[in-house]
Scaffold this motif. Structure first.
Motif, mmCIF file in Angstrom:
data_model
loop_
_atom_site.group_PDB
_atom_site.id
_atom_site.type_symbol
_atom_site.label_atom_id
_atom_site.label_comp_id
_atom_site.label_asym_id
_atom_site.label_seq_id
_atom_site.Cartn_x
_atom_site.Cartn_y
_atom_site.Cartn_z
ATOM 1 N N ASP A 177 0.889 -1.272 0.166
ATOM 2 C CA ASP A 177 -0.065 0.345 -0.246
ATOM 3 C C ASP A 177 0.761 1.282 -0.081
ATOM 4 O O ASP A 177 2.299 1.188 0.946
ATOM 5 C CB ASP A 177 -0.539 0.456 1.203
ATOM 6 N N HIS A 178 0.360 2.344 -0.290
ATOM 7 C CA HIS A 178 0.854 3.640 -0.075
ATOM 8 C C HIS A 178 -0.025 4.706 0.667
ATOM 9 O O HIS A 178 -1.140 4.870 0.763
ATOM 10 C CB HIS A 178 0.870 4.123 -2.110
ATOM 11 N N VAL A 179 0.484 5.320 0.944
ATOM 12 C CA VAL A 179 0.403 6.173 1.953
ATOM 13 C C VAL A 179 0.897 7.631 1.408
ATOM 14 O O VAL A 179 2.264 7.842 1.581
ATOM 15 C CB VAL A 179 0.635 5.924 3.800
ATOM 16 N N VAL A 180 0.067 8.604 1.920
ATOM 17 C CA VAL A 180 0.593 10.187 2.527
ATOM 18 C C VAL A 180 0.515 10.786 2.777
ATOM 19 O O VAL A 180 -0.959 11.011 3.198
ATOM 20 C CB VAL A 180 -0.070 11.361 0.622
ATOM 21 N N VAL A 181 1.954 11.332 3.431
ATOM 22 C CA VAL A 181 1.045 12.604 4.932
ATOM 23 C C VAL A 181 1.890 13.570 4.714
ATOM 24 O O VAL A 181 2.376 13.643 3.329
ATOM 25 C CB VAL A 181 2.439 12.322 6.137
ATOM 26 N N ALA A 219 8.344 16.134 17.217
ATOM 27 C CA ALA A 219 7.946 15.996 15.452
ATOM 28 C C ALA A 219 9.507 16.597 14.740
ATOM 29 O O ALA A 219 9.292 18.127 14.138
ATOM 30 C CB ALA A 219 7.126 17.176 15.790
ATOM 31 N N PRO A 220 10.213 15.156 14.598
ATOM 32 C CA PRO A 220 11.074 15.871 14.026
ATOM 33 C C PRO A 220 11.102 16.407 12.505
ATOM 34 O O PRO A 220 12.103 17.075 12.392
ATOM 35 C CB PRO A 220 12.682 15.077 14.295
ATOM 36 N N SER A 221 10.342 15.451 11.886
ATOM 37 C CA SER A 221 9.906 16.071 10.811
ATOM 38 C C SER A 221 9.708 17.499 10.414
ATOM 39 O O SER A 221 9.381 18.463 9.517
ATOM 40 C CB SER A 221 8.495 15.313 9.983
ATOM 41 N N ALA A 222 8.700 17.930 11.689
ATOM 42 C CA ALA A 222 7.806 19.190 11.585
ATOM 43 C C ALA A 222 9.129 20.277 11.811
ATOM 44 O O ALA A 222 8.916 21.283 11.073
ATOM 45 C CB ALA A 222 7.026 19.604 12.766
ATOM 46 N N THR A 276 -2.822 13.714 7.633
ATOM 47 C CA THR A 276 -2.553 14.839 8.423
ATOM 48 C C THR A 276 -2.678 15.070 9.216
ATOM 49 O O THR A 276 -4.070 15.627 9.506
ATOM 50 C CB THR A 276 -3.001 15.784 6.904
ATOM 51 N N THR A 277 -2.099 15.751 9.990
ATOM 52 C CA THR A 277 -3.245 16.746 11.065
ATOM 53 C C THR A 277 -3.559 17.489 10.604
ATOM 54 O O THR A 277 -3.636 18.128 9.392
ATOM 55 C CB THR A 277 -1.018 17.290 11.441
ATOM 56 N N HIS A 278 -4.132 18.004 11.443
ATOM 57 C CA HIS A 278 -4.872 19.363 11.326
ATOM 58 C C HIS A 278 -4.071 20.752 12.087
ATOM 59 O O HIS A 278 -4.844 21.596 11.001
ATOM 60 C CB HIS A 278 -6.599 19.276 12.519
ATOM 61 N N ALA A 279 -3.270 21.056 12.700
ATOM 62 C CA ALA A 279 -2.695 21.735 13.053
ATOM 63 C C ALA A 279 -1.212 21.295 14.569
ATOM 64 O O ALA A 279 -1.925 20.583 14.576
ATOM 65 C CB ALA A 279 -4.052 23.218 14.315
ATOM 66 N N SER A 280 -0.541 22.008 13.587
ATOM 67 C CA SER A 280 1.042 22.055 13.792
ATOM 68 C C SER A 280 1.445 21.956 15.199
ATOM 69 O O SER A 280 0.688 23.039 16.060
ATOM 70 C CB SER A 280 1.937 22.311 13.243
ATOM 71 N N ALA A 330 6.928 0.378 6.860
ATOM 72 C CA ALA A 330 7.530 1.004 5.758
ATOM 73 C C ALA A 330 8.407 -0.791 5.930
ATOM 74 O O ALA A 330 8.900 -1.316 4.841
ATOM 75 C CB ALA A 330 7.781 2.342 6.325
ATOM 76 N N GLU A 331 8.923 -0.747 7.010
ATOM 77 C CA GLU A 331 9.371 -1.765 6.784
ATOM 78 C C GLU A 331 9.035 -3.362 6.268
ATOM 79 O O GLU A 331 9.643 -4.385 6.428
ATOM 80 C CB GLU A 331 10.442 -2.357 7.813
ATOM 81 N N LEU A 332 7.954 -3.585 6.102
ATOM 82 C CA LEU A 332 7.066 -4.417 6.268
ATOM 83 C C LEU A 332 6.569 -4.369 4.754
ATOM 84 O O LEU A 332 5.173 -4.926 4.227
ATOM 85 C CB LEU A 332 5.567 -4.361 6.618
ATOM 86 N N GLY A 333 7.010 -2.959 3.972
ATOM 87 C CA GLY A 333 6.537 -2.861 2.475
ATOM 88 C C GLY A 333 5.838 -2.029 2.319
ATOM 89 O O GLY A 333 5.190 -1.394 0.783
ATOM 90 N N VAL A 334 5.388 -1.036 3.172
ATOM 91 C CA VAL A 334 3.974 0.076 2.723
ATOM 92 C C VAL A 334 5.055 1.127 2.338
ATOM 93 O O VAL A 334 5.965 1.531 3.257
ATOM 94 C CB VAL A 334 3.079 0.485 4.004
ATOM 95 N N ARG A 335 5.009 2.129 1.354
ATOM 96 C CA ARG A 335 5.268 2.603 0.783
ATOM 97 C C ARG A 335 4.727 4.228 1.825
ATOM 98 O O ARG A 335 3.690 4.145 1.727
ATOM 99 C CB ARG A 335 5.429 2.536 -0.593
ATOM 100 N N VAL A 336 6.006 5.323 1.991
ATOM 101 C CA VAL A 336 5.049 6.320 2.525
ATOM 102 C C VAL A 336 6.501 7.736 1.805
ATOM 103 O O VAL A 336 6.745 7.811 1.564
ATOM 104 C CB VAL A 336 5.524 6.319 3.625
ATOM 105 N N ASP A 337 4.381 8.705 1.842
ATOM 106 C CA ASP A 337 5.363 10.094 0.754
ATOM 107 C C ASP A 337 5.352 10.875 1.448
ATOM 108 O O ASP A 337 3.835 10.899 2.137
ATOM 109 C CB ASP A 337 4.644 10.122 -0.254
ATOM 110 N N ARG A 338 5.566 12.067 1.216
ATOM 111 C CA ARG A 338 5.440 13.655 2.397
ATOM 112 C C ARG A 338 5.233 14.838 1.321
ATOM 113 O O ARG A 338 5.725 14.738 1.035
ATOM 114 C CB ARG A 338 6.719 13.516 3.750
#
Length: 386
Positions: free
Chosen positions: A91-95, A346-349, A146-150, A111-119
């Motif tokens: 599966d593919h997921v977008v965040v 929240a390192p990505s943020a 997605t988050t609603h607010a940071s 992701a280690e089990l094969g799910v693909r993630v894009d930001r």
């Protein structure tokens, strides 16, 4: 140092309305029974209280049916339920790039089990163009979340518009409302959102240890339960019941927490989320205005948006030339002002905002804060950074 000034409401709101602990103590001392396990009046009374909490959450967050409101321990568990109960290898997921580790850590495991993630990349102020989400959707995309607010800078994402994109492509859309439930209007069913994950102890003003998810559009039927066990229903079966909410709720729930949350929801209905939001935004404007003077003097850098449009009462700063942890410690030790410092899970943020790996000092106002609290925080910063 006088009494403490609590400005860490994005972590957990404090104080709670008095009705919250009162309801919890009343349950513990006068009822104390389980639900779905006893054929007597006090058990029925508790079951009614839990159902009322589901009804209020359904109404507040725009659900379709109270039976589609599932209780968990917190928003992290709710997000894990959705992600791990729905996604499969391939599966593919977008965040968004503003997500909390409550989203990114379970996705890293998947992701280690094969799910693909894009930001979908957000701007340096945390804003997201729904077109950035749409460009990442492909035939194998099964979920957008997605988050609603940071939780770092308070920027609000356009979830209603993102939901339109997802509907156009037939992709499920889930919202992390940890920072907004109880503060911003949410109409899950009306906007076409498939699940809203929430926690009870932030804007909903309840106790820690209770959260949940509001499911819409039949999405719950596609989720596999992460935990199986007794429900007090269909006890002749050794498989989980097919009906909601029992299908996704196993074991004894946090009844004191749910009842406390129910009392908080009544308080919010009486106060009105518009009034709560207006109060918090007024304080936020006062804080940003005071920080502007310090920023002009080169003492601080305000992170994220500097306007009040499209934001919550969360404001982050950096202090050039001064260690953030040292400044935060002095705010508390010398002035009794309690804030949060670091990366806020929240390192990505923070990478998006340009504050990684240093992090920020985060101020977050709540319903009980006052103009005097904000003024005291600003005065303390001026003294510490002089």
């Amino acid at each position: 140092m006088g009494e403490r000034i609590y400005l860490d409401n994005a972590s957990t709101t404090f104080p709670k309305p008095a009705a919250v602990p009162e309801a919890m103590v009343r349950y513990m001392t006068e009822a104390g029974t389980n639900i779905g396990r006893g054929d007597y009046s006090s058990a029925f009374d508790v079951e009614d209280a839990v159902f009322c909490a589901r009804e209020r959450l359904c109404g507040l967050l725009g659900g379709e049916d109270p039976s589609q409101v599932v209780f968990t321990r917190n928003v992290t568990e709710s997000l894990n339920l959705v992600l791990k109960g729905y996604l499969r290898p391939g599966d593919h997921v977008v965040v968004s790039s503003m997500e909390h580790n409550a989203v990114m850590r379970p996705l890293s495991q998947l992701a280690e089990l094969g799910v693909r993630v894009d930001r979908a990349e957000c701007s340096p102020t945390g804003e997201l163009d729904p077109a950035c989400v749409e460009r990442l959707i492909e035939p194998g995309t099964r979920l957008v979340l997605t988050t609603h607010a940071s939780n770092v800078c308070g920027t609000v994402l356009p979830i209603e518009r993102i939901a339109e994109v997802c509907r156009a492509h037939g992709v499920r859309y889930v919202v992390d409302a940890a920072q907004t439930a109880g503060v911003l209007p949410i109409d899950a069913a009306g906007w076409g959102i498939d699940a809203v994950c929430f926690t009870g102890h932030k804007g909903l003003l309840g106790p820690q240890g209770v959260g949940g998810a509001v499911f819409c559009n039949g999405f719950a039927s596609e989720i596999n339960a992460l935990v199986a066990g007794g429900t007090g229903s269909s006890s002749d079966l050794e498989r989980m019941p097919a009906f909601m909410p029992d299908r996704l709720e196993a074991g004894t729930p946090n009844l004191p927490g749910i009842i406390g949350l129910g009392a908080a929801l009544v308080w919010i209905e009486e106060r009105g989320i518009d009034a709560i939001r207006e109060h918090e935004l007024a304080l936020t404007g006062r804080l940003i205005g005071g920080l502007a003077e310090l920023e002009d003097a080169g003492k601080v850098r305000v992170v994220g948006k500097k306007s009040l449009e499209g934001r919550t009462g969360v404001v982050s700063i950096q202090t050039p030339g001064r260690e953030l942890a040292e400044v935060a410690h002095e705010l508390d030790a010398r002035h009794g002002i309690q804030v949060r410092v670091g990366l806020h899970c929240a390192p990505s943020a923070h990478r998006t905002l340009g504050t990684f790996p240093t992090g920020t000092i985060r101020f977050s106002v709540g319903w009980a804060n006052t103009e005097d609290d904000v003024d005291a925080a600003l005065a303390a910063l001026r003294e510490i950074l002089a």
